[in-house]
Design a protein around this motif. Structure first.
Motif, PDB file in Angstrom:
ATOM      1  N   GLU A 286       0.994  -1.032  -0.011  1.00  0.00           N
ATOM      2  CA  GLU A 286       0.093  -0.018  -0.125  1.00  0.00           C
ATOM      3  C   GLU A 286       0.866   1.241   0.045  1.00  0.00           C
ATOM      4  OE1 GLU A 286      -2.489  -0.446   3.332  1.00  0.00           O
ATOM      5  OE2 GLU A 286      -4.006  -1.725   2.386  1.00  0.00           O
ATOM      6  N   GLU A 289       1.945   1.643  -3.613  1.00  0.00           N
ATOM      7  CA  GLU A 289       0.880   2.174  -4.228  1.00  0.00           C
ATOM      8  C   GLU A 289       0.495   3.858  -4.045  1.00  0.00           C
ATOM      9  OE1 GLU A 289      -1.933  -1.698  -4.998  1.00  0.00           O
ATOM     10  OE2 GLU A 289      -2.599  -0.207  -3.380  1.00  0.00           O
ATOM     11  N   ASN A 295      -3.461   2.595  -8.223  1.00  0.00           N
ATOM     12  CA  ASN A 295      -3.942   1.335  -7.561  1.00  0.00           C
ATOM     13  C   ASN A 295      -3.719   0.039  -8.661  1.00  0.00           C
ATOM     14  OD1 ASN A 295      -5.077   2.238  -5.212  1.00  0.00           O
ATOM     15  ND2 ASN A 295      -6.587   3.045  -6.624  1.00  0.00           N
TER      16      ASN A 295
END
Length: 337
Positions: A286, A289, A295
């Motif tokens: 995450e 990202e 995403n």
């Protein structure tokens, strides 16, 4: 149709039973004629529903093949065909020197604008040709795709994957504008139009859905400027070359190159693969990202290797409403005034 007109029509039908039968036959004939023409250009793609969806199996999206739609319309609209021919005379095209296509997409809400129901929202894709005379007029736009957002959101990859499939068929498929071209006949003369993607446009939320971008509220506040961070991020001063969205000096903005965008996508895709393999944690994935502003979307437009040669990132166009009239330059200057 206004309510008074509808009441008048119903009253006349009630007074004349024979008119009801005539009305029904006319409506059936119109519907049958529409389906006859649509079936000549129809195509379909199938998408699996996600594991989280309450629906099972797959969703079949049926729409008009873009090149076949143009071919069919031109064969039935002589005036439009003549406009294309004049445009071909002033802007000759070949497979090596194609026309430019403007592709846009957005959601719209049918029905009462004061009674919003998100379950009825429809995603519509439309396109036009830069070189066609008077292309800015609405009569020359084609709309081959309209689909329920509630269905698209439930499939693997969402709209980004659906958009990738549509663009692949539109440009690289057996009837694609870049492969076979759009062939049509007018007054016993044959013409072929080759075209490539010139502009890909939508609003901010549309670009978020289409590319897998995290959106303007994420740390990366722009899809086309890699050094622009969101307001109040407290990060711009930590590394040279970065600015926040409130920066009013356009000379400090860095236009993201295609190579940089693809590298970010490759990094995000690799992080997802390593996370699924148990090599890195969910938090690590995450963070990658967030830092890249993207995403991972399986089969999505930004992660479809087949479409990298299409030049879709260079074609991404952000309108002035979603750049200057946002929570950045405009609000700062308005406050100063």
């Amino acid at each position: 149709m206004r309510r008074s007109d509808l009441s008048s029509l119903l009253r006349r039908l009630k007074e004349n039973p024979a008119a009801i039968e005539s009305f029904g036959e006319s409506f059936w004939a119109l519907t049958k004629d529409y389906h006859k023409h649509f079936n000549m250009v129809a195509c379909s793609d199938q998408f699996d529903y996600t594991a989280e969806s309450k629906k099972h199996g797959s969703f079949t999206l049926q729409y008009a093949d873009p090149a076949l739609l143009c071919q069919h319309v031109l064969s039935h609209c002589p005036k439009l065909a003549e406009r294309w021919i004049r445009s071909l005379q002033s802007h000759p095209c070949t497979a090596a020197n194609p026309w430019g296509i403007v592709v846009g997409y957005d959601e719209f809400q049918p029905g009462n604008k004061f009674d919003f129901d998100s379950t009825k929202a429809v995603m519509c894709l439309y396109f036009n040709f830069v070189e066609v005379a008077d292309a800015c007029q609405g009569s020359t736009w084609f709309a081959p795709v309209a689909a329920r957002v509630s269905e698209i959101d439930d499939v693997v990859g969402g709209w980004s994957r659906v958009l990738a499939c549509i663009l692949h068929r539109m440009f690289l498929g057996p009837n694609g504008f870049s492969t076979a071209g759009c062939a049509f006949t007018h007054e016993d003369r044959h013409y072929v139009v080759f075209a490539g993607l010139r502009v890909l446009m939508s609003d901010g939320d549309g670009l978020r859905k289409g590319l897998g971008w995290k959106g303007a509220s994420a740390i990366r506040a722009s899809i086309i400027h890699s050094n622009m961070l969101k307001k109040g991020s407290d990060l711009a001063w930590r590394a040279p070359g970065f600015v926040e969205v409130t920066c009013c000096d356009h000379r400090l903005l860095h236009k993201t190159t295609t190579e940089e965008f693809q590298l970010s996508c490759d990094l995000v895709e690799a992080a997802d693969a390593r996370h699924r393999a148990g090599l890195i944690s969910k938090g690590y994935r995450e963070n990658i990202e967030k830092s890249e502003g993207m995403n991972y979307v399986p089969g999505g437009l930004a992660y479809d290797s087949r479409l990298r040669g299409l030049g879709f990132f260079e074609a991404v166009t952000v309108d002035w409403v979603h750049t200057w009239l946002q929570d950045g330059v405009f609000t700062v200057e308005a406050a100063l005034i």
